[in-house]
Design a protein around this motif. Structure first.
Motif, PDB file in Angstrom:
ATOM      1  N   GLU A   1       7.236   0.723   3.145  1.00  0.00           N
ATOM      2  CA  GLU A   1       6.808   2.111   3.007  1.00  0.00           C
ATOM      3  C   GLU A   1       7.973   2.998   2.587  1.00  0.00           C
ATOM      4  O   GLU A   1       7.848   3.858   1.720  1.00  0.00           O
ATOM      5  CB  GLU A   1       6.202   2.625   4.313  1.00  0.00           C
ATOM      6  CG  GLU A   1       4.919   1.950   4.726  1.00  0.00           C
ATOM      7  CD  GLU A   1       5.160   0.631   5.448  1.00  0.00           C
ATOM      8  OE1 GLU A   1       6.265   0.435   5.984  1.00  0.00           O
ATOM      9  OE2 GLU A   1       4.240  -0.203   5.458  1.00  0.00           O
TER      10      GLU A   1
ATOM     11  N   SER B   1       8.401   4.986  -0.999  1.00  0.00           N
ATOM     12  CA  SER B   1       8.560   6.436  -1.066  1.00  0.00           C
ATOM     13  C   SER B   1       9.850   6.828  -1.774  1.00  0.00           C
ATOM     14  O   SER B   1       9.931   7.891  -2.381  1.00  0.00           O
ATOM     15  CB  SER B   1       8.525   7.043   0.331  1.00  0.00           C
ATOM     16  OG  SER B   1       9.691   6.695   1.046  1.00  0.00           O
TER      17      SER B   1
ATOM     18  N   CYS C   1       3.450  10.092  -4.526  1.00  0.00           N
ATOM     19  CA  CYS C   1       4.482   9.706  -3.578  1.00  0.00           C
ATOM     20  C   CYS C   1       4.010   9.993  -2.158  1.00  0.00           C
ATOM     21  O   CYS C   1       3.542  11.090  -1.883  1.00  0.00           O
ATOM     22  CB  CYS C   1       5.777  10.462  -3.826  1.00  0.00           C
ATOM     23  SG  CYS C   1       6.524  10.038  -5.385  1.00  0.00           S
ATOM     24  N   ALA C   2       4.156   9.022  -1.301  1.00  0.00           N
ATOM     25  CA  ALA C   2       3.829   9.240   0.107  1.00  0.00           C
ATOM     26  C   ALA C   2       5.044   9.866   0.782  1.00  0.00           C
ATOM     27  O   ALA C   2       6.154   9.389   0.649  1.00  0.00           O
ATOM     28  CB  ALA C   2       3.503   7.897   0.780  1.00  0.00           C
ATOM     29  N   THR C   3       4.823  10.963   1.459  1.00  0.00           N
ATOM     30  CA  THR C   3       5.931  11.638   2.127  1.00  0.00           C
ATOM     31  C   THR C   3       6.095  11.075   3.522  1.00  0.00           C
ATOM     32  O   THR C   3       5.122  10.765   4.200  1.00  0.00           O
ATOM     33  CB  THR C   3       5.696  13.152   2.208  1.00  0.00           C
ATOM     34  OG1 THR C   3       4.469  13.372   2.901  1.00  0.00           O
ATOM     35  CG2 THR C   3       5.633  13.754   0.822  1.00  0.00           C
TER      36      THR C   3
END
Length: 144
Positions: A74, A78, A140-142
């Motif tokens: 993860e 990111s 984009c995963a924060t």
């Protein structure tokens, strides 16, 4: 049963340990040994050589340490997704123009026209955010 921290980069670990042992032994022989031959004292040479070998062993320690850093998928995803900002668009534009250059140092005009036409058609269709497959900005995963 191998230890999890020692399972990767074992050659760098062994290189660092061997260099540390050799360097420390050389340094201690230079400090405590009475090494004179032909009226010359070789203790200082061994002290400096041992210190240099111990210093060179730091390369092995750095390789071993950096090789054992664990990053979650993860966090990796990111950090390496394309972020859509003005700076990234400018850098992408410069990178593409450099990539399109032929051997004469000039951009291939046909390729530039084709890309400009594709961008124009995306804007006219009302979907400027669509990019070609694999090129465009990704979500984009924060980390929170």
């Amino acid at each position: 049963m191998p230890l999890s921290g020692l399972s990767r980069c074992t050659y760098a670990l062994w290189l660092a340990v061997v260099l540390d042992v050799v360097g420390l032994a050389t340094l201690l022989v230079g400090v405590f040994g009475n090494l004179q031959r032909g009226g010359r004292d070789y203790g200082d040479m061994l002290i400096y050589t041992g210190a240099i070998v111990v210093f060179v062993s730091l390369i092995g320690w750095v390789f071993w340490y950096t090789g054992n850093i664990e990053i979650s998928l993860e966090e990796l995803a990111s950090d390496y997704c394309v972020k859509d900002s003005k700076l990234h668009r400018i850098v992408r534009k410069i990178s593409r123009s450099i990539s399109l250059r032929n051997g004469n140092g000039r951009a291939d005009r046909a390729t530039l026209r084709r890309e400009a036409g594709q961008r124009q058609s995306r804007w006219e269709s009302g979907h400027p955010e669509e990019e070609e497959a694999g090129e465009g900005p990704q979500e984009c995963a924060t980390m929170g």
